[in-house]
Design a protein around this motif. Sequence first.
Motif, PDB file in Angstrom:
ATOM      1  N   TYR A  58     -21.174  -7.576  -9.445  1.00  0.00           N
ATOM      2  CA  TYR A  58     -21.392  -8.120 -10.791  1.00  0.00           C
ATOM      3  C   TYR A  58     -21.103  -9.882 -10.791  1.00  0.00           C
ATOM      4  O   TYR A  58     -21.890 -10.469 -11.598  1.00  0.00           O
ATOM      5  N   THR A  59     -20.756 -10.192  -9.678  1.00  0.00           N
ATOM      6  CA  THR A  59     -20.559 -11.669  -9.628  1.00  0.00           C
ATOM      7  C   THR A  59     -20.003 -11.972  -8.304  1.00  0.00           C
ATOM      8  O   THR A  59     -19.417 -11.171  -7.266  1.00  0.00           O
ATOM      9  N   GLY A  60     -20.306 -13.368  -7.739  1.00  0.00           N
ATOM     10  CA  GLY A  60     -19.775 -13.680  -6.379  1.00  0.00           C
ATOM     11  C   GLY A  60     -20.501 -13.334  -5.257  1.00  0.00           C
ATOM     12  O   GLY A  60     -21.422 -12.582  -5.339  1.00  0.00           O
ATOM     13  N   ALA A  61     -19.848 -13.480  -4.124  1.00  0.00           N
ATOM     14  CA  ALA A  61     -20.399 -12.932  -2.697  1.00  0.00           C
ATOM     15  C   ALA A  61     -19.326 -12.542  -1.900  1.00  0.00           C
ATOM     16  O   ALA A  61     -18.236 -12.940  -2.146  1.00  0.00           O
ATOM     17  N   GLY A  62     -19.690 -11.889  -0.898  1.00  0.00           N
ATOM     18  CA  GLY A  62     -18.651 -11.321   0.019  1.00  0.00           C
ATOM     19  C   GLY A  62     -19.370 -10.664   1.112  1.00  0.00           C
ATOM     20  O   GLY A  62     -20.386 -10.801   1.535  1.00  0.00           O
ATOM     21  N   GLU A  69     -21.442  -2.868  11.759  1.00  0.00           N
ATOM     22  CA  GLU A  69     -22.361  -3.412  11.198  1.00  0.00           C
ATOM     23  C   GLU A  69     -21.630  -4.344   9.819  1.00  0.00           C
ATOM     24  O   GLU A  69     -20.837  -3.843   9.419  1.00  0.00           O
ATOM     25  N   HIS A  70     -22.158  -5.438   9.773  1.00  0.00           N
ATOM     26  CA  HIS A  70     -21.592  -6.476   8.802  1.00  0.00           C
ATOM     27  C   HIS A  70     -22.900  -6.757   7.639  1.00  0.00           C
ATOM     28  O   HIS A  70     -23.880  -6.978   8.219  1.00  0.00           O
ATOM     29  N   HIS A  71     -22.760  -6.628   6.616  1.00  0.00           N
ATOM     30  CA  HIS A  71     -23.595  -6.800   5.601  1.00  0.00           C
ATOM     31  C   HIS A  71     -23.119  -8.176   4.500  1.00  0.00           C
ATOM     32  O   HIS A  71     -21.969  -7.869   4.069  1.00  0.00           O
ATOM     33  N   ASP A  72     -23.988  -9.101   4.293  1.00  0.00           N
ATOM     34  CA  ASP A  72     -23.531 -10.010   3.326  1.00  0.00           C
ATOM     35  C   ASP A  72     -23.947  -9.300   1.969  1.00  0.00           C
ATOM     36  O   ASP A  72     -24.978  -8.968   1.704  1.00  0.00           O
ATOM     37  N   GLY A  84     -15.622   9.375   5.420  1.00  0.00           N
ATOM     38  CA  GLY A  84     -15.304   9.123   6.716  1.00  0.00           C
ATOM     39  C   GLY A  84     -15.823   7.712   7.524  1.00  0.00           C
ATOM     40  O   GLY A  84     -15.280   7.588   8.467  1.00  0.00           O
ATOM     41  N   ASP A  85     -16.614   7.089   6.624  1.00  0.00           N
ATOM     42  CA  ASP A  85     -16.839   5.736   7.116  1.00  0.00           C
ATOM     43  C   ASP A  85     -15.762   4.700   7.204  1.00  0.00           C
ATOM     44  O   ASP A  85     -15.109   4.531   6.062  1.00  0.00           O
ATOM     45  N   VAL A  86     -15.456   4.100   8.314  1.00  0.00           N
ATOM     46  CA  VAL A  86     -14.489   3.179   8.211  1.00  0.00           C
ATOM     47  C   VAL A  86     -15.100   1.777   7.895  1.00  0.00           C
ATOM     48  O   VAL A  86     -15.990   1.261   8.420  1.00  0.00           O
ATOM     49  N   HIS A  87     -14.321   1.204   6.786  1.00  0.00           N
ATOM     50  CA  HIS A  87     -15.089   0.011   6.302  1.00  0.00           C
ATOM     51  C   HIS A  87     -14.029  -0.988   5.706  1.00  0.00           C
ATOM     52  O   HIS A  87     -12.933  -0.650   5.796  1.00  0.00           O
ATOM     53  N   GLY A 129     -28.702   7.153   5.991  1.00  0.00           N
ATOM     54  CA  GLY A 129     -28.966   6.246   4.903  1.00  0.00           C
ATOM     55  C   GLY A 129     -28.321   4.819   4.830  1.00  0.00           C
ATOM     56  O   GLY A 129     -27.405   4.724   5.561  1.00  0.00           O
ATOM     57  N   PRO A 130     -29.071   3.967   3.940  1.00  0.00           N
ATOM     58  CA  PRO A 130     -28.608   2.694   4.010  1.00  0.00           C
ATOM     59  C   PRO A 130     -27.015   2.594   3.243  1.00  0.00           C
ATOM     60  O   PRO A 130     -26.887   3.763   2.417  1.00  0.00           O
ATOM     61  N   VAL A 131     -26.640   1.718   3.461  1.00  0.00           N
ATOM     62  CA  VAL A 131     -25.303   1.359   2.697  1.00  0.00           C
ATOM     63  C   VAL A 131     -25.432   0.259   1.852  1.00  0.00           C
ATOM     64  O   VAL A 131     -24.316   0.147   0.836  1.00  0.00           O
ATOM     65  N   VAL A 132     -26.359  -0.454   1.710  1.00  0.00           N
ATOM     66  CA  VAL A 132     -26.416  -1.690   0.684  1.00  0.00           C
ATOM     67  C   VAL A 132     -27.875  -1.603   0.061  1.00  0.00           C
ATOM     68  O   VAL A 132     -28.686  -1.300   0.618  1.00  0.00           O
ATOM     69  N   SER A 133     -27.761  -1.759  -1.399  1.00  0.00           N
ATOM     70  CA  SER A 133     -29.025  -1.680  -1.996  1.00  0.00           C
ATOM     71  C   SER A 133     -28.948  -2.412  -3.186  1.00  0.00           C
ATOM     72  O   SER A 133     -28.010  -2.813  -3.758  1.00  0.00           O
ATOM     73  N   ARG A 134     -30.381  -2.961  -3.448  1.00  0.00           N
ATOM     74  CA  ARG A 134     -30.683  -3.863  -4.866  1.00  0.00           C
ATOM     75  C   ARG A 134     -31.167  -2.881  -5.738  1.00  0.00           C
ATOM     76  O   ARG A 134     -31.495  -3.364  -6.833  1.00  0.00           O
TER      77      ARG A 134
END
Length: 301
Positions: A58-62, A69-72, A84-87, A129-134
């Motif tokens: 809801y705010t900021g970035a990371g 895989e790395h996702h902004d 089971g996903d190591v994250h 499937g995807p792990v990041v979504s808008r």
Amino acid sequence: MSLADVAGAGRLPDLTGLLDTCQVGGFRADFVSWGFYTKPAWRNYWHRHSFHEVCLAYTGAGRFSVGGEHHDVGTGEVFLARPGDVHEIESSREDPLGIAFWGFTLRSGREAPGPDERGWWSGLTDPAGPVVSRRTGSLAEVVTALAGYADPVRSGYDAGLAGLGAALVVDTARAFANEDDLQVEPPPRDRPSQVVAAMRRHLADNLCRPVRVRDVAATVHLSERHAERLFREQTGASLMATLRRMRLELAAALLLDAGPTVTEVARACGYPDVRAFSTAFRQLHGHSPLEHRARSGTLHL
């Protein structure tokens, strides 16, 4: 209240113990965690879960890392770690990441879709499937509403939370599902029939009150002429003829109770003049109101 306000008040963890499980279609969702990460900058080191963990920024970035895989990530995005996903999640130091998070298991029940069927749930169950979504849909609003149900706790909270919990699971899965998996045939809806049903309800709800065609037409936002034509086409009778029949059918039922007088029954059915009521009753039922009462509603031929 916005999601940031809810985070500032620290109200989301209050759901622990209030919303533990809910049914979602053919699935059962068991909630295991609720919370927020906010300022200052933070880091959630490499780990994994036996459940789905969902984070809504809801705010900021990371940065959200899953395996190699790395996702902004940033404001307005939702990201998911499946069982089971190591994250790892790392907040930006310059613009700290604020997230609401929730975790739940998803178990299929007897009515769950078959293995070849796909729908909203594939967003959670498809490991590729995807792990990041808008496509956050109404997630922020649902999370905010959930927090509202937790503080203060009031009568009906359990039913409200169960419904919102189901919406949270579906909206979460939709965010990560393939768009083709979300397509369904809409249920058939006969708009004219719905309008006529609404007009009949208006008549039934106002049997004791003066009713005009204009009143009924206004409830369905049609002209008097259009409303009358549509009603007659589908029922074979006019609005006022239907109103009279409904009133006199109600009267026949009320007369079976020895308590109210004929005059009281007439007024309860929209007839201020008992003579007019008796005449109309005889025309429809073939006998007077008093005869109807004496025969307990049965006409012997």
